[in-house]
Design a protein around this motif. Structure first.
Motif, PDB file in Angstrom:
ATOM      1  N   UNK A  56       6.140  -1.358  -6.519  1.00  0.00           N
ATOM      2  CA  UNK A  56       7.034  -1.318  -7.551  1.00  0.00           C
ATOM      3  C   UNK A  56       6.502  -1.018  -9.151  1.00  0.00           C
ATOM      4  N   UNK A  57       6.559  -0.104  -9.694  1.00  0.00           N
ATOM      5  CA  UNK A  57       6.230  -0.388 -11.106  1.00  0.00           C
ATOM      6  C   UNK A  57       7.048  -1.218 -11.994  1.00  0.00           C
ATOM      7  N   UNK A  85      13.269   5.694  -7.378  1.00  0.00           N
ATOM      8  CA  UNK A  85      13.571   4.658  -8.345  1.00  0.00           C
ATOM      9  C   UNK A  85      12.165   4.329  -8.984  1.00  0.00           C
ATOM     10  N   UNK A  86      12.063   3.068  -9.249  1.00  0.00           N
ATOM     11  CA  UNK A  86      10.701   2.576  -9.690  1.00  0.00           C
ATOM     12  C   UNK A  86       9.505   2.375  -8.818  1.00  0.00           C
ATOM     13  N   UNK A  87       9.813   2.906  -7.467  1.00  0.00           N
ATOM     14  CA  UNK A  87       8.879   2.251  -6.222  1.00  0.00           C
ATOM     15  C   UNK A  87       8.260   3.587  -6.043  1.00  0.00           C
ATOM     16  N   UNK A  88       7.089   3.375  -5.279  1.00  0.00           N
ATOM     17  CA  UNK A  88       6.200   4.447  -4.502  1.00  0.00           C
ATOM     18  C   UNK A  88       6.261   3.767  -2.999  1.00  0.00           C
ATOM     19  N   UNK A  89       6.800   4.642  -2.234  1.00  0.00           N
ATOM     20  CA  UNK A  89       6.812   4.366  -0.593  1.00  0.00           C
ATOM     21  C   UNK A  89       5.979   4.843   0.208  1.00  0.00           C
ATOM     22  N   UNK A  90       5.336   4.427   1.057  1.00  0.00           N
ATOM     23  CA  UNK A  90       4.374   5.234   2.035  1.00  0.00           C
ATOM     24  C   UNK A  90       4.839   4.626   3.672  1.00  0.00           C
ATOM     25  N   UNK A  91       4.674   5.515   4.533  1.00  0.00           N
ATOM     26  CA  UNK A  91       4.624   5.089   5.762  1.00  0.00           C
ATOM     27  C   UNK A  91       3.710   5.707   6.581  1.00  0.00           C
ATOM     28  N   UNK A  92       3.174   5.062   7.589  1.00  0.00           N
ATOM     29  CA  UNK A  92       2.087   5.612   8.569  1.00  0.00           C
ATOM     30  C   UNK A  92       2.090   4.812   9.942  1.00  0.00           C
ATOM     31  N   UNK A  93       1.521   5.563  10.870  1.00  0.00           N
ATOM     32  CA  UNK A  93       1.437   4.906  12.252  1.00  0.00           C
ATOM     33  C   UNK A  93      -0.010   4.928  12.687  1.00  0.00           C
TER      34      UNK A  93
END
Length: 114
Positions: A56-57, A85-93
Motif C-alpha cells: 500500500x502507498x 485504490x492505494x495498493x499494488x497487488x501481484x499474484x504468482x504460482x
C-alpha cells in the motif's frame, strides 16, 4: 538469480507554474512530481502453491506503477500485477521444487485513489 518484474506508468517531471509557453524567470517556483518506491513483505510460496502480495502507498499517494520479484530459483510465474485504490497487488504460482519468495513493490506519487 533474482527475477524482477516491473510495470510502471508515468515519469517524474518539473514545470514552471506560469505555464509551458512562458519563460522560466529566476526565482519562479517549480512544482515537481515526486515518486517513492514502496516494498511489501516477502511471502513464501511452497512448490505448487499460488499466492499474492499487496503493498500500500502512504496516505495521500497512489500507485502509478509497480511489480514484483522472486527469490533465488526463478520458478515463480506471475499471474496478475495491478493497481487497486492505494495498493499494488501481484499474484504468482511456484512451479519449482523448492520454496520461493514473492515480494511486491509500488511506485507511489501524490494523488487520490479512484
Amino acid at each position: 538469480m533474482p527475477v524482477i518484474v516491473a510495470l510502471t506508468a508515468g515519469t517524474g517531471y518539473a514545470f514552471a507554474q506560469n505555464g509551458p509557453d512562458e519563460p522560466n524567470a529566476p526565482g519562479k517556483k517549480i512544482q515537481q512530481t515526486v515518486y517513492r518506491q514502496v516494498f511489501g513483505p516477502n511471502v513464501t510460496l511452497q512448490p505448487g502453491q499460488e499466492g499474492g502480495v499487496t503493498v500500500e502507498c502512504p496516505a495521500g499517494q497512489v500507485p502509478t506503477g509497480g511489480g514484483g520479484g522472486t527469490g533465488t530459483t526463478g520458478n515463480l510465474n506471475f499471474d496478475f500485477s495491478y493497481a487497486s485504490g492505494r495498493s499494488w497487488i501481484i499474484r504468482g504460482k511456484n512451479f519449482g521444487n523448492a520454496a520461493e519468495d514473492l515480494r511486491a513493490f509500488a511506485v507511489c506519487t501524490a494523488g487520490v485513489a479512484a
